[in-house]
Design a protein around this motif. Structure first.
Motif, PDB file in Angstrom:
ATOM      1  N   ARG A  29       0.818  -1.217   0.000  1.00  0.00           N
ATOM      2  CA  ARG A  29       0.000   0.000   0.000  1.00  0.00           C
ATOM      3  C   ARG A  29       0.849   1.263   0.000  1.00  0.00           C
ATOM      4  O   ARG A  29       0.425   2.310  -0.481  1.00  0.00           O
ATOM      5  CB  ARG A  29      -0.940  -0.002   1.215  1.00  0.00           C
ATOM      6  CG  ARG A  29      -1.943  -1.142   1.208  1.00  0.00           C
ATOM      7  CD  ARG A  29      -3.077  -0.886   2.183  1.00  0.00           C
ATOM      8  NE  ARG A  29      -2.628  -0.813   3.563  1.00  0.00           N
ATOM      9  CZ  ARG A  29      -2.493  -1.868   4.362  1.00  0.00           C
ATOM     10  NH1 ARG A  29      -2.751  -3.083   3.891  1.00  0.00           N
ATOM     11  NH2 ARG A  29      -2.105  -1.727   5.605  1.00  0.00           N
ATOM     12  N   PHE A  30       2.039   1.139   0.565  1.00  0.00           N
ATOM     13  CA  PHE A  30       2.952   2.287   0.624  1.00  0.00           C
ATOM     14  C   PHE A  30       4.291   1.853   0.042  1.00  0.00           C
ATOM     15  O   PHE A  30       5.197   1.426   0.774  1.00  0.00           O
ATOM     16  CB  PHE A  30       3.123   2.764   2.068  1.00  0.00           C
ATOM     17  CG  PHE A  30       1.837   3.138   2.741  1.00  0.00           C
ATOM     18  CD1 PHE A  30       1.261   4.384   2.528  1.00  0.00           C
ATOM     19  CD2 PHE A  30       1.181   2.237   3.574  1.00  0.00           C
ATOM     20  CE1 PHE A  30       0.067   4.728   3.144  1.00  0.00           C
ATOM     21  CE2 PHE A  30      -0.012   2.572   4.192  1.00  0.00           C
ATOM     22  CZ  PHE A  30      -0.572   3.827   3.968  1.00  0.00           C
ATOM     23  N   PRO A  31       4.439   1.930  -1.288  1.00  0.00           N
ATOM     24  CA  PRO A  31       5.635   1.418  -1.977  1.00  0.00           C
ATOM     25  C   PRO A  31       6.954   1.983  -1.465  1.00  0.00           C
ATOM     26  O   PRO A  31       7.998   1.326  -1.614  1.00  0.00           O
ATOM     27  CB  PRO A  31       5.399   1.827  -3.438  1.00  0.00           C
ATOM     28  CG  PRO A  31       3.912   1.917  -3.559  1.00  0.00           C
ATOM     29  CD  PRO A  31       3.448   2.445  -2.243  1.00  0.00           C
ATOM     30  N   ILE A  32       6.940   3.157  -0.852  1.00  0.00           N
ATOM     31  CA  ILE A  32       8.182   3.721  -0.339  1.00  0.00           C
ATOM     32  C   ILE A  32       8.812   2.817   0.721  1.00  0.00           C
ATOM     33  O   ILE A  32      10.034   2.825   0.925  1.00  0.00           O
ATOM     34  CB  ILE A  32       7.945   5.141   0.244  1.00  0.00           C
ATOM     35  CG1 ILE A  32       9.294   5.831   0.506  1.00  0.00           C
ATOM     36  CG2 ILE A  32       7.099   5.071   1.500  1.00  0.00           C
ATOM     37  CD1 ILE A  32       9.169   7.262   0.945  1.00  0.00           C
TER      38      ILE A  32
ATOM     39  N   PHE B 220      16.769  -0.022   3.329  1.00  0.00           N
ATOM     40  CA  PHE B 220      16.895   0.508   4.678  1.00  0.00           C
ATOM     41  C   PHE B 220      15.555   0.855   5.329  1.00  0.00           C
ATOM     42  O   PHE B 220      15.506   1.147   6.515  1.00  0.00           O
ATOM     43  CB  PHE B 220      17.845   1.722   4.726  1.00  0.00           C
ATOM     44  CG  PHE B 220      19.202   1.419   4.179  1.00  0.00           C
ATOM     45  CD1 PHE B 220      20.075   0.598   4.887  1.00  0.00           C
ATOM     46  CD2 PHE B 220      19.606   1.914   2.956  1.00  0.00           C
ATOM     47  CE1 PHE B 220      21.337   0.301   4.391  1.00  0.00           C
ATOM     48  CE2 PHE B 220      20.857   1.625   2.436  1.00  0.00           C
ATOM     49  CZ  PHE B 220      21.724   0.819   3.161  1.00  0.00           C
ATOM     50  N   LEU B 221      14.458   0.810   4.558  1.00  0.00           N
ATOM     51  CA  LEU B 221      13.128   0.904   5.141  1.00  0.00           C
ATOM     52  C   LEU B 221      12.470  -0.472   5.168  1.00  0.00           C
ATOM     53  O   LEU B 221      11.767  -0.820   6.112  1.00  0.00           O
ATOM     54  CB  LEU B 221      12.249   1.881   4.343  1.00  0.00           C
ATOM     55  CG  LEU B 221      12.620   3.373   4.401  1.00  0.00           C
ATOM     56  CD1 LEU B 221      11.680   4.189   3.510  1.00  0.00           C
ATOM     57  CD2 LEU B 221      12.577   3.885   5.835  1.00  0.00           C
ATOM     58  N   ARG B 222      12.716  -1.237   4.113  1.00  0.00           N
ATOM     59  CA  ARG B 222      12.063  -2.541   3.990  1.00  0.00           C
ATOM     60  C   ARG B 222      12.488  -3.509   5.095  1.00  0.00           C
ATOM     61  O   ARG B 222      11.742  -4.429   5.442  1.00  0.00           O
ATOM     62  CB  ARG B 222      12.354  -3.161   2.623  1.00  0.00           C
ATOM     63  CG  ARG B 222      13.838  -3.334   2.305  1.00  0.00           C
ATOM     64  CD  ARG B 222      14.054  -3.671   0.855  1.00  0.00           C
ATOM     65  NE  ARG B 222      15.477  -3.736   0.498  1.00  0.00           N
ATOM     66  CZ  ARG B 222      15.928  -3.815  -0.742  1.00  0.00           C
ATOM     67  NH1 ARG B 222      15.082  -3.848  -1.749  1.00  0.00           N
ATOM     68  NH2 ARG B 222      17.229  -3.873  -0.983  1.00  0.00           N
ATOM     69  N   GLY B 223      13.667  -3.291   5.679  1.00  0.00           N
ATOM     70  CA  GLY B 223      14.128  -4.188   6.735  1.00  0.00           C
ATOM     71  C   GLY B 223      13.260  -4.113   7.971  1.00  0.00           C
ATOM     72  O   GLY B 223      12.908  -5.142   8.567  1.00  0.00           O
ATOM     73  N   THR B 224      12.887  -2.896   8.385  1.00  0.00           N
ATOM     74  CA  THR B 224      12.037  -2.733   9.560  1.00  0.00           C
ATOM     75  C   THR B 224      10.656  -3.318   9.311  1.00  0.00           C
ATOM     76  O   THR B 224      10.082  -3.995  10.175  1.00  0.00           O
ATOM     77  CB  THR B 224      11.911  -1.238   9.920  1.00  0.00           C
ATOM     78  OG1 THR B 224      13.215  -0.715  10.177  1.00  0.00           O
ATOM     79  CG2 THR B 224      11.038  -1.051  11.146  1.00  0.00           C
ATOM     80  N   VAL B 225      10.101  -3.079   8.116  1.00  0.00           N
ATOM     81  CA  VAL B 225       8.789  -3.636   7.760  1.00  0.00           C
ATOM     82  C   VAL B 225       8.839  -5.163   7.789  1.00  0.00           C
ATOM     83  O   VAL B 225       7.954  -5.821   8.354  1.00  0.00           O
ATOM     84  CB  VAL B 225       8.358  -3.143   6.368  1.00  0.00           C
ATOM     85  CG1 VAL B 225       7.065  -3.830   5.929  1.00  0.00           C
ATOM     86  CG2 VAL B 225       8.174  -1.637   6.369  1.00  0.00           C
TER      87      VAL B 225
END
Length: 318
Positions: free
Chosen positions: A48-51, A56-61
């Protein structure tokens, strides 16, 4: 491996959870000897939020979603293995996650940063004290892994962990998913969560080293607030390690592979059967190599129940 889907997994109680693109499957060996499979779609917030798919963001998700999916799978496996009467509700699961995060914060953040003051007699240098805190955190982590690896029930879960790794290796090699083939592969895998946690410990040493040495509450708060940064860096490292054959990178991840000798155990054939059925459930039909075993049918045929065979196989058709 380049033409294979990226799959991961987790050992659960008497079973294995596998995660493929957009779907998870948890396969469990019931007390009656059958293999039951629960298959669920995964709706990632990153869709839903491609960013949030950016480095370095995808790791936390990924870390948060893995935690939620993992606890759900553990709850299902406990029910199917006969250890719980029902699965956790959403409220109970949220409470479990919060409790786990608080416990981890105490064990791996509050205790090591508090104990690091013992090194004041050597020097007051904040970089040195932060480094000592990091090494204390690493020692606590290793002792924790060593301690739980000696528990009888956990050793059995670690056998399923070994079955998960071996099965993924077999799939990535393009071979039919049979017990004989799977058992021929290593139980160590570079994308393992054990590797990730060890990398988190090491990355945190360097990230926290230059934060100064304020009061205890400020130190604990800064470490918690920077956990997404540490997780993001660590995720990119483990992602690179899983795809690269570079000799330097492969040498760098060796400690994580060695640690898997504690967190995995050689699996029994029956455990490999469960892992195979879990993996097959998350793969498109064309990705399942011809000649792969059907252990759902095999187990139920041995029990002599045609009705059970249909019920057990149904999740694969979802």
């Amino acid at each position: 491996m380049s033409d294979r889907l990226t799959v991961g997994g987790q050992a659960v109680i008497e079973g294995v959870m596998m995660r493929g693109p957009g779907v998870t499957a948890t396969a469990v060996r019931t007390p009656e000897g059958k293999i039951e499979v629960e298959k669920k779609d995964v709706n990632s917030i990153a869709d839903r939020f491609p960013i949030l798919k950016k480095p370095f963001l995808r790791g936390t998700v990924a870390l948060i979603e893995s935690l939620v999916i993992g606890i759900r799978s553990l709850s299902y496996s406990a029910k199917m293995a006969g250890e719980e009467d029902e699965q956790l509700s959403d409220k109970e699961m949220a409470g479990t996650i919060i409790f786990a995060l608080v416990l981890a914060s105490i064990l791996f953040i509050a205790i090591p940063t508090g104990a690091a003051k013992l090194f004041h007699f050597i020097t007051e240098d904040p970089v040195f004290l932060n480094l000592m805190e990091g090494f204390l955190r690493l020692i606590i982590f290793l002792l924790y892994i060593w301690g739980i690896s000696r528990m009888k029930d956990i050793r059995r879960v670690f056998q399923y962990h070994g079955a998960e790794h071996k099965t993924i290796h077999c799939y990535e090699a393009g071979m039919p998913l049979t017990v004989e083939n799977v058992q021929g592969f290593s139980r160590l895998h570079p994308r393992c969560g054990t590797n990730f946690l060890l990398i988190v410990m090491l990355v945190s040493i360097f990230v926290f080293a230059f934060l100064g040495w304020p009061d205890l509450v400020s130190r604990i708060a800064s470490r918690i607030l920077l956990l997404p940064v540490v997780a993001g860096i660590s995720y990119e490292i483990i992602r690179l390690a899983g795809r690269s054959k570079n000799a330097i990178i492969q040498t760098a991840i060796m400690p994580g592979l060695w640690l898997q000798y504690l967190t995995t155990r050689p699996p029994e054939d029956e455990m490999v059967e469960v892992a195979i059925e879990s993996l097959k459930a998350v793969l498109p039909e064309e990705e399942i190599v011809e000649g792969s075993g059907n252990y759902l049918a095999q187990v139920t045929e041995e029990n002599g129940s045609e009705e059970n065979s249909v019920a057990a196989a149904a999740p694969l058709a979802e």
